[in-house]
Design an enzyme around this catalytic site. Sequence first.
Site, mmCIF file in Angstrom:
data_model
loop_
_atom_site.group_PDB
_atom_site.id
_atom_site.type_symbol
_atom_site.label_atom_id
_atom_site.label_comp_id
_atom_site.label_asym_id
_atom_site.label_seq_id
_atom_site.Cartn_x
_atom_site.Cartn_y
_atom_site.Cartn_z
ATOM 1 N N ARG A 68 11.610 8.178 27.369
ATOM 2 C CA ARG A 68 10.599 8.519 26.356
ATOM 3 C C ARG A 68 9.633 7.352 26.176
ATOM 4 N NH1 ARG A 68 15.485 10.716 23.532
ATOM 5 N NH2 ARG A 68 15.514 12.858 24.239
ATOM 6 N N PHE A 71 9.309 22.850 27.356
ATOM 7 C CA PHE A 71 10.756 22.683 27.138
ATOM 8 C C PHE A 71 10.971 21.484 26.207
ATOM 9 C CE2 PHE A 71 9.839 24.159 31.441
ATOM 10 C CZ PHE A 71 10.508 25.380 31.479
ATOM 11 N N ASP A 81 8.614 25.589 23.334
ATOM 12 C CA ASP A 81 10.036 25.855 23.559
ATOM 13 C C ASP A 81 10.301 27.305 23.203
ATOM 14 O OD1 ASP A 81 12.620 23.807 23.953
ATOM 15 O OD2 ASP A 81 13.121 25.757 23.104
ATOM 16 N N ASN A 83 7.896 31.431 25.931
ATOM 17 C CA ASN A 83 8.545 31.211 27.216
ATOM 18 C C ASN A 83 7.628 30.323 28.060
ATOM 19 O OD1 ASN A 83 9.475 31.383 29.879
ATOM 20 N ND2 ASN A 83 10.348 33.422 29.505
ATOM 21 N N ALA A 84 8.107 29.140 28.393
ATOM 22 C CA ALA A 84 7.251 28.170 29.090
ATOM 23 C C ALA A 84 6.868 28.647 30.486
ATOM 24 C CB ALA A 84 7.955 26.819 29.163
ATOM 25 N N ASP A 105 10.598 19.254 30.819
ATOM 26 C CA ASP A 105 12.005 18.820 30.717
ATOM 27 C C ASP A 105 12.905 20.045 30.557
ATOM 28 O OD1 ASP A 105 14.314 17.370 30.468
ATOM 29 O OD2 ASP A 105 13.901 16.646 28.439
ATOM 30 N N CYS A 130 17.934 17.834 34.918
ATOM 31 C CA CYS A 130 19.175 17.301 34.335
ATOM 32 C C CYS A 130 20.440 17.876 34.956
ATOM 33 C CB CYS A 130 19.174 17.508 32.830
ATOM 34 S SG CYS A 130 19.101 19.238 32.370
#
Length: 390
Positions: free
Chosen positions: A207, A223, A245, A273-274, A294, A334
């Site tokens: 960050r 996100f 998000d 919805n991204a 992300d 991730c």
Amino acid sequence: MTKVYLNKKISRRIENGHPWVFGNEVEKVEGDTAGGATVEVLTHDKKFMGRGYINMQSQIAVRLLTRDRNEVIDEAFFYNRLQEAWKYRQQLGYIDNCRLVFGEADFLPGLIIDKFSDYFVLQTLALGMDRWKPAIVDALQRIFQPKGIYERNDVPVRELEGLPQQKGFLSAPFDTQLIIRENGLQMYVDVENGQKTGYFLDQHDNRRAIQHIVKGADVLGAFCYTGSFETHAGFYGAKSVLGLDISENAVAQARRNAELNGLSGVCRYEAVNAFDALKQWSKDGRQYDVVMLDPPAFTKSRETIQKAVAGYKEINLRGMKLVKKGGFLVTSSCTNLVQPELFLETIHLAAKDARRRLRQVTFQAQASDHPIVPGWENTNYLKFLIVQVL
Ligand code: SAH
């Protein structure tokens, strides 16, 4: 003690230090295996490999806790391991918030503990670890005298271990809406209803990595969850920030975080919805100085890695199209199932399709309170990439 003998014809993975013994690597078991019992693991010719806990119902039959013949698995063992885990974090400069225990990487497979100042959130993800929960809570009490401990065991992986999903207090009740400090900002953390343990501490350093590129910029963050990156962008001087998000709760919390930091005028959020938004807006020709992505882990199993890669390619391609020439894409992944090389390759393919040239600014992993053990793939999971998009 129960003895587990390994097959003769298995790879040297366990001998070389890996802590997992798969069911199909076991030749025979002598003794009791119920309730996540402590077992001794030996090669077929009786060489001592270590002690761990067993669950024949799980794909991972044994997870090793120690390689030391003289180390006994009891309450004191957990107390000592927690002390060691805390010592490592202190050495790295952590005081307030950190992942105190990162499973295998702290030689405590199946255990996650996040420290949010004086509060602790714990997950015991395997039967043999769950059994020791009272000892772990007791050790936390003795080492930290915490204001509160909360259990976030409401996770589906527990069912593979025959464990129920549950959450609740492991100490006297407390207000589960915490405020933590990170990089000079304040953030709400909802340890009861937030995702995972309430906050993604692993992106702590990443960050900070956006500090210079967001100055005076129009920023889009997809996100965004509770807006941690977006709040940082505002704090570091972005002109405008829009966070997206799919979760209404996350967006509501993100707005509260903006307010908490006096950034309501800069950071805005939409619950959408991204995938749809990125697609539509890139078609519409919208342009941003910085786009941040992300997404959640698109896969949890090896079978669907290709699908996950396609997902990463899709959103990154759309993301790049939304970046002004010379602007920046900040992108994460991730899941350990997509290892760093594959992630980079996917981003390069996306750039090719988007007809954009990239320059890598930085490529990082998770923060050092989530150490990576070479050869233990599941500890190497977070990829964080900043590229300039030309
Ligand atoms: N950047 C955040 C963490 C993001 S976690 C942080 O640093 O704290 C991934 C987020 O993606 C979750 O909040 C989840 O609600 C959201 N999400 C999942 N699918 C989505 C979709 N299709 N569109 C938008 N958001 C989505």
